[in-house]
Design an enzyme around this catalytic site. Structure first.
Site, PDB file in Angstrom:
ATOM      1  N   SER A 125       0.832  -1.207   0.000  1.00 40.68           N
ATOM      2  CA  SER A 125       0.000   0.000   0.000  1.00 40.68           C
ATOM      3  C   SER A 125       0.861   1.249   0.000  1.00 40.68           C
ATOM      4  O   SER A 125       1.957   1.259   0.552  1.00 40.68           O
ATOM      5  CB  SER A 125      -0.895  -0.016   1.253  1.00 40.68           C
ATOM      6  OG  SER A 125      -1.522   1.243   1.420  1.00 40.68           O
ATOM      7  N   TYR A 150      -1.738  -1.049  10.940  1.00 43.43           N
ATOM      8  CA  TYR A 150      -2.041  -1.563   9.588  1.00 43.43           C
ATOM      9  C   TYR A 150      -0.906  -1.185   8.633  1.00 43.43           C
ATOM     10  O   TYR A 150      -0.325  -2.039   7.976  1.00 43.43           O
ATOM     11  CB  TYR A 150      -3.369  -1.000   9.064  1.00 43.43           C
ATOM     12  CG  TYR A 150      -3.487  -1.145   7.567  1.00 43.43           C
ATOM     13  CD1 TYR A 150      -3.259  -0.053   6.721  1.00 43.43           C
ATOM     14  CD2 TYR A 150      -3.755  -2.382   7.003  1.00 43.43           C
ATOM     15  CE1 TYR A 150      -3.310  -0.194   5.358  1.00 43.43           C
ATOM     16  CE2 TYR A 150      -3.822  -2.525   5.618  1.00 43.43           C
ATOM     17  CZ  TYR A 150      -3.592  -1.431   4.811  1.00 43.43           C
ATOM     18  OH  TYR A 150      -3.639  -1.576   3.449  1.00 43.43           O
ATOM     19  N   LYS A 154       2.224  -3.512   6.536  1.00 40.70           N
ATOM     20  CA  LYS A 154       2.597  -3.489   5.113  1.00 40.70           C
ATOM     21  C   LYS A 154       4.109  -3.254   4.980  1.00 40.70           C
ATOM     22  O   LYS A 154       4.783  -3.889   4.183  1.00 40.70           O
ATOM     23  CB  LYS A 154       1.820  -2.397   4.376  1.00 40.70           C
ATOM     24  CG  LYS A 154       0.331  -2.683   4.238  1.00 40.70           C
ATOM     25  CD  LYS A 154       0.077  -4.010   3.533  1.00 40.70           C
ATOM     26  CE  LYS A 154      -1.400  -4.335   3.432  1.00 40.70           C
ATOM     27  NZ  LYS A 154      -1.651  -5.690   2.848  1.00 40.70           N
TER      28      LYS A 154
HETATM   29  C1  WQD Z   1      -9.642   9.110   1.245  1.00 40.70           C
HETATM   30  C2  WQD Z   1      -9.882  10.575   1.539  1.00 40.70           C
HETATM   31  C3  WQD Z   1     -10.261  11.088   3.857  1.00 40.70           C
HETATM   32  C4  WQD Z   1     -14.058   8.982   4.242  1.00 40.70           C
HETATM   33  C5  WQD Z   1      -6.953   4.106   3.200  1.00 40.70           C
HETATM   34  C6  WQD Z   1      -5.795   3.301   3.697  1.00 40.70           C
HETATM   35  C7  WQD Z   1      -5.109   2.647   2.515  1.00 40.70           C
HETATM   36  C8  WQD Z   1      -6.106   1.819   1.795  1.00 40.70           C
HETATM   37  C9  WQD Z   1      -7.193   2.742   1.257  1.00 40.70           C
HETATM   38  C10 WQD Z   1      -6.427  -0.449   2.538  1.00 40.70           C
HETATM   39  C11 WQD Z   1      -9.170  11.057   2.801  1.00 40.70           C
HETATM   40  C12 WQD Z   1     -11.494  11.394   3.012  1.00 40.70           C
HETATM   41  C13 WQD Z   1     -12.870   9.503   3.730  1.00 40.70           C
HETATM   42  C14 WQD Z   1     -15.095   9.873   4.631  1.00 40.70           C
HETATM   43  C15 WQD Z   1     -13.738  11.732   3.948  1.00 40.70           C
HETATM   44  N1  WQD Z   1      -6.666   0.864   2.668  1.00 40.70           N
HETATM   45  N2  WQD Z   1     -12.738  10.849   3.590  1.00 40.70           N
HETATM   46  N3  WQD Z   1     -14.901  11.218   4.457  1.00 40.70           N
HETATM   47  O1  WQD Z   1      -7.300   6.966   3.979  1.00 40.70           O
HETATM   48  O2  WQD Z   1      -6.495   7.520   1.629  1.00 40.70           O
HETATM   49  O3  WQD Z   1      -6.471   5.175   2.421  1.00 40.70           O
HETATM   50  O4  WQD Z   1      -7.812   3.338   2.419  1.00 40.70           O
HETATM   51  O5  WQD Z   1      -5.723  -0.983   1.754  1.00 40.70           O
HETATM   52  O6  WQD Z   1      -4.060   1.838   2.957  1.00 40.70           O
HETATM   53  O7  WQD Z   1      -4.881   4.152   4.326  1.00 40.70           O
HETATM   54  O8  WQD Z   1      -8.629   6.256   1.944  1.00 40.70           O
HETATM   55  O9  WQD Z   1     -11.003   6.391   1.345  1.00 40.70           O
HETATM   56  O10 WQD Z   1     -10.371   6.369   3.817  1.00 40.70           O
HETATM   57  O11 WQD Z   1      -9.916   8.406   2.457  1.00 40.70           O
HETATM   58  O12 WQD Z   1     -13.578  12.965   3.816  1.00 40.70           O
HETATM   59  O13 WQD Z   1     -16.192   9.484   5.108  1.00 40.70           O
HETATM   60  O14 WQD Z   1     -11.280  10.768   1.767  1.00 40.70           O
HETATM   61  O15 WQD Z   1     -10.050  12.109   4.824  1.00 40.70           O
HETATM   62  O16 WQD Z   1      -8.741  12.372   2.585  1.00 40.70           O
HETATM   63  P1  WQD Z   1      -7.187   6.593   2.554  1.00 40.70           P
HETATM   64  P2  WQD Z   1     -10.056   6.797   2.422  1.00 40.70           P
END
Ligand code: WQD
Length: 338
Positions: A125, A150, A154
Site C-alpha cells: 500500500s 495496519y 505493510k
Molecule cells: C480518502 C480521503 C479522507 C471517508 C486508506 C488506507 C489505505 C487503503 C485505502 C487499505 C481522505 C477522506 C474519507 C469519509 C472523507 N486501505 N474521507 N470522508 O485513507 O487515503 O487510504 O484506504 O488498503 O491503505 O490508508 O482512503 O477512502 O479512507 O480516504 O472525507 O467518510 O477521503 O479524509 O482524505 P485513505 P479513504
C-alpha cells in the site's frame, strides 16, 4: 498453471481472480470469510463461466496452511491479499493485525520456500510512504514511520519478503503498492462490499447517494491543497486487478530483474475529496449531501503515484478515469440495494 489467491473473495481479490481466469489461469481461493462472502464465487462464475476452487481456511492456523500446500503440490504461484485492512481498527487492535497480517505471511512464505521455483505477489500500500515529501511519489521515496499498525504490517511485510528473497533465490516476489482502489466490475456481478459503516470515501459517497447514509462528512477542508481537501490517487479496481496478472506473468516468464521488486500501482493523477464528490454528482445526476467537519487523525494531505516504473518496466498502465470508475461504483451500489 494453478494460482492460489488468498483473500480471493474480497474486493480486490475477486476482481483479480476474474482477470486471472480471463488469462487462462486455474485459480484456487483461500478465504476465511471474516470480511467477505462465499456468494462472491457465484459473481465470479457469472462473469467468467468458471467457478474457482475454494477453501474456507484461516491462514493463522499453520498446520492448515501446511496441509493446503501438501494437497495442492502444483500451486507455485500465490497472490496474497488476505489481511485485515482497516486503519482505525488496527490502532485499537494491534495484535489482531500483527497476527493476521504478519503471521499468515510467514506461513505462506515458508511453504513457497520449499518449491524449486515460486512466484509471490504481495498486496502492499502507498500507506508505507506516509506523507511523502515529493509528488508524484516514486518507489524510491523513503518509507516513513507507519502511522498505524495496519501501515506497519505493510512495511514489515515488504521487509520480511525482501529478507527472505535475499537468501532464497528460487523465491521471486513483487510487492504492489496500491494507491486508492475504487469502483466495481462493469458486469455488476462483483464489487466492494464494506461491512458496517464504510471507512473509505467512495463507498460512503455511493451509500449516501442512494440514501443509506444521511450525509457524507468531509474530513477537513483546511489542507494546503487547491480546494482545501485531501488529494488521493483513485485507481479503478479492474485496472488494479490487471496489474496483478501482469506482475505474476513477469515472474513466471522470468522477466524480473531481481527476485524482489516493488511497483506503485496508481493512475498518476491526484483528485481531491471535493473532486470525487463532483465526479459522483456528474455520473449519477444526483446532488450529494455532505458537510465539512474536522480533519481525520492520520490522514496525509496528498498522495498520488509516479507510475513511470509500472508503465515502463512492468508494462502496465491504468486505463480508466475517475468518472468511469465512479460510474461503475454507482451502478454497483444501485444493484446491491435493489
Ligand atoms: C480518502 C480521503 C479522507 C471517508 C486508506 C488506507 C489505505 C487503503 C485505502 C487499505 C481522505 C477522506 C474519507 C469519509 C472523507 N486501505 N474521507 N470522508 O485513507 O487515503 O487510504 O484506504 O488498503 O491503505 O490508508 O482512503 O477512502 O479512507 O480516504 O472525507 O467518510 O477521503 O479524509 O482524505 P485513505 P479513504
Amino acid at each position: 498453471m494453478k494460482v492460489l489467491v488468498t483473500g480471493g473473495l474480497g474486493f480486490i481479490g475477486s476482481h483479480t481472480v476474474v482477470e486471472l481466469q480471463n488469462k487462462g489461469f486455474e485459480v484456487v481461493i483461500i478465504d476465511d470469510c471474516s470480511n467477505s462472502d462465499e456468494s462472491v464465487l457465484d459473481g465470479i462464475e457469472a462473469i467468467t463461466g468458471k467457478k474457482p476452487a475454494f477453501e474456507k481456511l484461516d491462514l493463522k492456523e499453520k498446520h492448515k496452511v501446511e496441509d493446503f500446500f501438501q494437497r495442492y503440490q502444483d500451486v507455485t504461484g500465490v497472490i496474497h491479499f488476505a489481511a485485515s485492512k482497516a486503519v482505525g481498527e488496527s490502532v485499537e487492535k494491534p495484535l489482531l493485525y500483527y497476527e493476521n497480517n504478519i503471521g499468515t505471511l510467514v506461513y505462506i512464505l515458508k511453504e513457497l520456500c520449499k518449491k524449486n521455483k515460486a512466484s509471490f505477489i504481495f498486496s502492499s500500500s502507498c500507506t508505507v510512504y506516509g506523507q511523502a515529501d515529493k509528488m508524484p511519489i516514486t518507489e524510491d521515496a523513503p518509507v516513513k514511520a507507519a502511522e498505524s499498525p495496519y501501515g506497519n504490517t505493510k512495511q514489515m511485510g515488504e521487509e520480511i519478503i525482501a529478507d527472505t528473497c535475499k537468501v532464497i533465490p528460487n523465491l521471486n516476489a513483487i510487492a504492489l503498492r496500491y494507491f486508492n482502489p475504487m469502483g466495481a466490475h462493469p458486469s455488476g456481478e462483483i464489487g466492494e462490499l464494506p461491512k458496517g459503516v464504510p471507512q473509505n470515501l467512495v463507498p460512503f459517497i455511493t451509500q449516501t447517494g442512494i440514501g443509506l447514509r444521511e450525509e457524507l462528512s468531509v474530513f477537513g477542508d483546511d489542507y494546503p491543497t487547491p480546494d482545501g481537501t485531501c488529494i488521493r490517487d483513485y485507481i479503478y479496481v479492474v485496472d488494479l486487478a490487471k496489474a496483478h496478472v501482469v506482475a505474476l506473468e513477469r515472474l513466471l516468464n522470468g522477466k524480473n530483474e531481481s527476485n524482489y521488486e516493488v511497483f506503485n500501482v496508481g493512475t498518476g493523477k491526484g483528485s481531491s475529496v471535493l473532486e470525487a464528490i463532483k465526479s459522483f454528482e456528474k455520473v449519477s445526476g444526483r446532488k450529494l449531501n455532505y458537510k465539512v467537519v474536522g480533519r481525520r487523525p492520520g490522514d496525509v494531505t496528498t498522495a498520488y503515484a509516479d507510475t513511470t516504473k509500472a508503465n515502463k518496466v512492468l508494462g502496465w498502465k491504468a486505463e480508466y478515469s475517475l468518472d468511469e470508475a465512479m460510474n461503475y461504483a454507482w451502478i454497483w451500489e444501485q444493484k446491491i440495494r435493489d
